[in-house]
Design a protein around this motif. Structure first.
Motif, PDB file in Angstrom:
ATOM      1  N   PHE A 184       0.921   6.880  -3.716  1.00  0.00           N
ATOM      2  CA  PHE A 184       2.296   6.860  -4.239  1.00  0.00           C
ATOM      3  C   PHE A 184       3.052   8.089  -3.753  1.00  0.00           C
ATOM      4  CE2 PHE A 184      -0.560   4.601  -6.955  1.00  0.00           C
ATOM      5  CZ  PHE A 184       0.130   3.474  -7.359  1.00  0.00           C
ATOM      6  N   ARG A 185       4.240   7.879  -3.229  1.00  0.00           N
ATOM      7  CA  ARG A 185       5.090   9.000  -2.825  1.00  0.00           C
ATOM      8  C   ARG A 185       6.524   8.665  -3.214  1.00  0.00           C
ATOM      9  NH1 ARG A 185       2.687  10.319   3.280  1.00  0.00           N
ATOM     10  NH2 ARG A 185       0.528  10.463   2.560  1.00  0.00           N
ATOM     11  N   ASN A 186       7.155   9.594  -3.910  1.00  0.00           N
ATOM     12  CA  ASN A 186       8.522   9.353  -4.338  1.00  0.00           C
ATOM     13  C   ASN A 186       9.477   9.646  -3.176  1.00  0.00           C
ATOM     14  OD1 ASN A 186      10.540   8.635  -6.018  1.00  0.00           O
ATOM     15  ND2 ASN A 186      10.259  10.310  -7.481  1.00  0.00           N
ATOM     16  N   GLU A 187       9.399   8.808  -2.149  1.00  0.00           N
ATOM     17  CA  GLU A 187      10.157   9.020  -0.907  1.00  0.00           C
ATOM     18  C   GLU A 187      11.658   9.098  -1.192  1.00  0.00           C
ATOM     19  OE1 GLU A 187       8.906   9.340   2.116  1.00  0.00           O
ATOM     20  OE2 GLU A 187       6.899   8.440   2.097  1.00  0.00           O
ATOM     21  N   ILE A 188      12.337  10.020  -0.523  1.00  0.00           N
ATOM     22  CA  ILE A 188      13.790  10.156  -0.706  1.00  0.00           C
ATOM     23  C   ILE A 188      14.511   8.974  -0.070  1.00  0.00           C
ATOM     24  CG2 ILE A 188      15.812  11.561  -0.121  1.00  0.00           C
ATOM     25  CD1 ILE A 188      13.917  14.004  -0.147  1.00  0.00           C
ATOM     26  N   PHE A 195       7.912  -0.843   5.702  1.00  0.00           N
ATOM     27  CA  PHE A 195       7.519   0.296   6.532  1.00  0.00           C
ATOM     28  C   PHE A 195       7.386   1.576   5.704  1.00  0.00           C
ATOM     29  CE2 PHE A 195       8.424   4.057   9.055  1.00  0.00           C
ATOM     30  CZ  PHE A 195       7.440   3.929  10.023  1.00  0.00           C
ATOM     31  N   ARG A 196       8.375   1.859   4.881  1.00  0.00           N
ATOM     32  CA  ARG A 196       8.309   3.050   4.025  1.00  0.00           C
ATOM     33  C   ARG A 196       8.651   2.663   2.592  1.00  0.00           C
ATOM     34  NH1 ARG A 196       8.028   8.055   5.346  1.00  0.00           N
ATOM     35  NH2 ARG A 196       8.848   7.750   7.434  1.00  0.00           N
ATOM     36  N   THR A 197       7.653   2.737   1.718  1.00  0.00           N
ATOM     37  CA  THR A 197       7.839   2.367   0.316  1.00  0.00           C
ATOM     38  C   THR A 197       7.282   3.494  -0.547  1.00  0.00           C
ATOM     39  OG1 THR A 197       5.747   1.181   0.489  1.00  0.00           O
ATOM     40  CG2 THR A 197       7.737  -0.128   0.670  1.00  0.00           C
ATOM     41  N   ARG A 198       7.504   3.407  -1.837  1.00  0.00           N
ATOM     42  CA  ARG A 198       7.018   4.477  -2.727  1.00  0.00           C
ATOM     43  C   ARG A 198       5.602   4.194  -3.221  1.00  0.00           C
ATOM     44  NH1 ARG A 198      12.956   4.606  -4.718  1.00  0.00           N
ATOM     45  NH2 ARG A 198      13.713   6.376  -3.506  1.00  0.00           N
ATOM     46  N   LYS A 268       7.607   4.104  15.987  1.00  0.00           N
ATOM     47  CA  LYS A 268       7.328   4.622  14.636  1.00  0.00           C
ATOM     48  C   LYS A 268       5.834   4.859  14.435  1.00  0.00           C
ATOM     49  CE  LYS A 268      11.515   4.380  13.039  1.00  0.00           C
ATOM     50  NZ  LYS A 268      12.259   5.576  12.690  1.00  0.00           N
ATOM     51  N   GLU A 269       5.523   5.835  13.587  1.00  0.00           N
ATOM     52  CA  GLU A 269       4.116   6.134  13.283  1.00  0.00           C
ATOM     53  C   GLU A 269       3.464   5.003  12.494  1.00  0.00           C
ATOM     54  OE1 GLU A 269       3.285   9.822  11.143  1.00  0.00           O
ATOM     55  OE2 GLU A 269       1.488   8.910  10.267  1.00  0.00           O
ATOM     56  N   LEU A 270       2.291   4.642  12.987  1.00  0.00           N
ATOM     57  CA  LEU A 270       1.516   3.587  12.361  1.00  0.00           C
ATOM     58  C   LEU A 270       0.300   4.200  11.690  1.00  0.00           C
ATOM     59  CD1 LEU A 270       0.724   0.565  12.205  1.00  0.00           C
ATOM     60  CD2 LEU A 270       0.031   0.714  14.572  1.00  0.00           C
ATOM     61  N   GLU A 271      -0.242   5.209  12.321  1.00  0.00           N
ATOM     62  CA  GLU A 271      -1.469   5.865  11.835  1.00  0.00           C
ATOM     63  C   GLU A 271      -1.504   7.276  12.398  1.00  0.00           C
ATOM     64  OE1 GLU A 271      -5.062   3.600  12.356  1.00  0.00           O
ATOM     65  OE2 GLU A 271      -6.333   5.380  12.298  1.00  0.00           O
ATOM     66  N   ASP A 315       0.140  -1.437   4.711  1.00  0.00           N
ATOM     67  CA  ASP A 315       1.405  -2.182   4.782  1.00  0.00           C
ATOM     68  C   ASP A 315       2.065  -2.033   6.158  1.00  0.00           C
ATOM     69  OD1 ASP A 315       1.777  -2.447   1.527  1.00  0.00           O
ATOM     70  OD2 ASP A 315       0.914  -0.537   2.172  1.00  0.00           O
ATOM     71  N   ARG A 316       1.977  -0.819   6.700  1.00  0.00           N
ATOM     72  CA  ARG A 316       2.544  -0.617   8.042  1.00  0.00           C
ATOM     73  C   ARG A 316       1.782  -1.386   9.094  1.00  0.00           C
ATOM     74  NH1 ARG A 316       4.533   5.616   8.782  1.00  0.00           N
ATOM     75  NH2 ARG A 316       5.795   5.549   6.890  1.00  0.00           N
ATOM     76  N   ALA A 317       0.443  -1.418   8.951  1.00  0.00           N
ATOM     77  CA  ALA A 317      -0.365  -2.176   9.907  1.00  0.00           C
ATOM     78  C   ALA A 317       0.014  -3.652   9.808  1.00  0.00           C
ATOM     79  CB  ALA A 317      -1.844  -1.976   9.620  1.00  0.00           C
TER      80      ALA A 317
END
Ligand code: ATP
Length: 443
Positions: A184-188, A195-198, A268-271, A315-317
């Protein structure tokens, strides 16, 4: 023709039951997604493929499943409490929030998401550090002593269990510990679909090596992880390994390479594959007072292992597998949309069609379907509509094989097996079908 925008993937994902907006009946929750029936299968297959290649086929890697909630001291030792933050800028006028280190992609919601301009900037606050960890409270009393954090990565659970795993398994470096789980990350600025979720899932492996062997193992995992995507069908021309510049490296790393994919929104970064030196084990030793080393009772050899970490996002993969598989082609003036997913990843392996709804064909088709399911092969039964339309529906969700049960099935025990990619058809024995498909799916 490949996907030219992420929207094509979002639409297909929703229309066919791969991914839905979370809490949709309440208007949705920003950047939160639910995986539907096909998405849930695809996700399991991605994780199974990773676990298979990282754990089950290796003598030197074991698995772990650690808790999301850990002692707050874990995050102090790891550096997350002090340093896991992004620079946040607020717009005092339209209340939008931006990451100061990502202003190239920033847009103004008040001006229909046009790029930000100098007027915008005159309303900005100075950047301030915003910690990305989600806070929660343990137990019924909300005092400061009860504060806990949802893990922002799975890696720290592995470091904290280093001694438990090493001693119970009598393991000697080089060895690895792999884990799959939610972070879990409280992404801004979450966004770009999944691709980018919390809330997201990670597949991480910490590989502990003798200090003098780190370079060799770093080079090994860097390549090994790149090859994993290629083996699962991802176009190597859309993949690249990008080494971090010295000023880009995280505080714990002496070398890092990102595996990147060219999505419709850019590379974009995948890994990430990072050499983390002995940073984590030393920090946890200091903060816990426990010696986290390797010690050989016979030779009296003693050292703190260095760590190589391949850290991937499930999720990105999954997004990359969907985007890379997406194809549109013109056939007889019609567009065929086909997901060319690797058969091992495809949610449905075989679709079963009775040619007509009479003459015992549906019953026979269901019997064949059961024989496939009994072997763990996922199926989908569809009895309605013209056969061509039934094929197209399965092409669009990535089903590698369709079988049609017809008059000959009853008489000769054979079915038509149609291949998604070549669209060729062959006649095969219904009795041998489960073995034939299982063989084609074998890794
Ligand atoms: P980014 O620079 O994109 O924020 P990161 O370098 O912080 O990513 P890591 O900490 O290295 O990411 O995490 C490893 C992997 O976890 C990433 O390569 C990515 O696949 C996945 N990941 C990280 N953050 C997110 C997120 N917010 N949503 C989805 N996946 C994520």
């Amino acid at each position: 023709m490949a996907a030219s925008s992420l929207d094509q993937i979002v639409n297909l994902a929703k229309r066919r039951g791969y991914v839905f907006q979370a809490s949709e009946i309440y208007g949705g929750l920003n950047s939160c997604w639910d995986y539907g029936p096909l998405g849930a299968e695809l996700k399991r297959n991605v994780k199974d493929a990773w676990w298979h290649s990282m754990v089950h086929t290796r003598r030197d890697v074991v698995g772990l499943d650690s808790a999301v909630l850990q002692h707050p001291k874990v995050w102090q030792a790891s550096g997350h409490l002090d340093g896991f933050s992004d620079p946040l800028i607020d717009c005092k006028k339209c209340k939008a929030r931006f990451r100061a280190d990502d202003m190239d992609n920033a847009t103004c919601p008040e001006r229909h998401n046009a790029a930000i301009n100098d007027d915008c900037k005159s309303h900005f606050t100075e950047p301030r550090d915003f910690n990305l960890m989600f806070k929660t409270t343990l137990g019924p009393v909300e005092d400061a002593g009860a504060t806990a954090y949802l893990r922002p990565e799975t890696a720290q659970g592995i470091f904290c269990n280093y001694l438990n795993v090493q001693t119970t398994g009598r393991l000697k470096p080089p060895f690895g510990v792999a884990q799959i789980g939610k972070s879990f990350r409280n992404e801004i600025t979450p966004g770009n679909f999944i691709f980018r979720t919390r809330e997201f899932e990670q597949m991480e492996m910490e590989f502990f090596v003798p200090p003098e062997k780190w370079e060799e193992w770093y080079a090994y995992w860097r390549q090994e992880r790149f090859d994993w995507y290629v083996k699962l069908g991802v176009n190597p021309e859309k993949l690249r390994l990008r080494d971090h510049d010295a000023d880009e490296l995280a505080h714990y790393s002496n070398a890092t390479a990102d595996i990147e994919y060219e999505l419709p929104i850019g590379w974009k970064e995948l890994e990430g594959v990072a050499s983390r030196s002995d940073f984590d084990l030393k920090r946890h030793s200091e903060h816990s007072g426990r010696t986290l080393e390797y010690f050989d009772g016979q030779t009296r050899e003693r050292f703190t292992p260095y760590v190589i970490e391949p850290a991937a996002g499930v999720d990105r993969a999954l997004l990359v597998f969907l985007v890379d598989a997406y194809d549109e082609e013109e056939i007889d003036g019609e567009t065929r949309t086909v997901l060319r997913l690797h058969p091992r990843l495809a949610p449905i392996k075989v679709a079963v069609f009775p040619l007509v709804k009479k003459d015992g064909m549906p019953e026979l088709a269901m019997e064949i379907e059961d024989s496939l399911r009994a072997r763990g092969i996922t199926t989908f039964y569809d009895k309605s509509g013209a056969i061509g339309r039934r094929y197209r529906r399965q092409d669009e969700v990535g089903t590698p094989w369709c079988i049609t049960v017809d008059g000959d099935t009853k008489e000769h025990g054979t079915v038509t097996l149609r291949d998604r990619d070549t669209m060729t058809q062959e006649r095969v024995s219904a009795a041998e079908l489960p073995s034939l498909i299982a063989e084609r799916l074998a890794p």
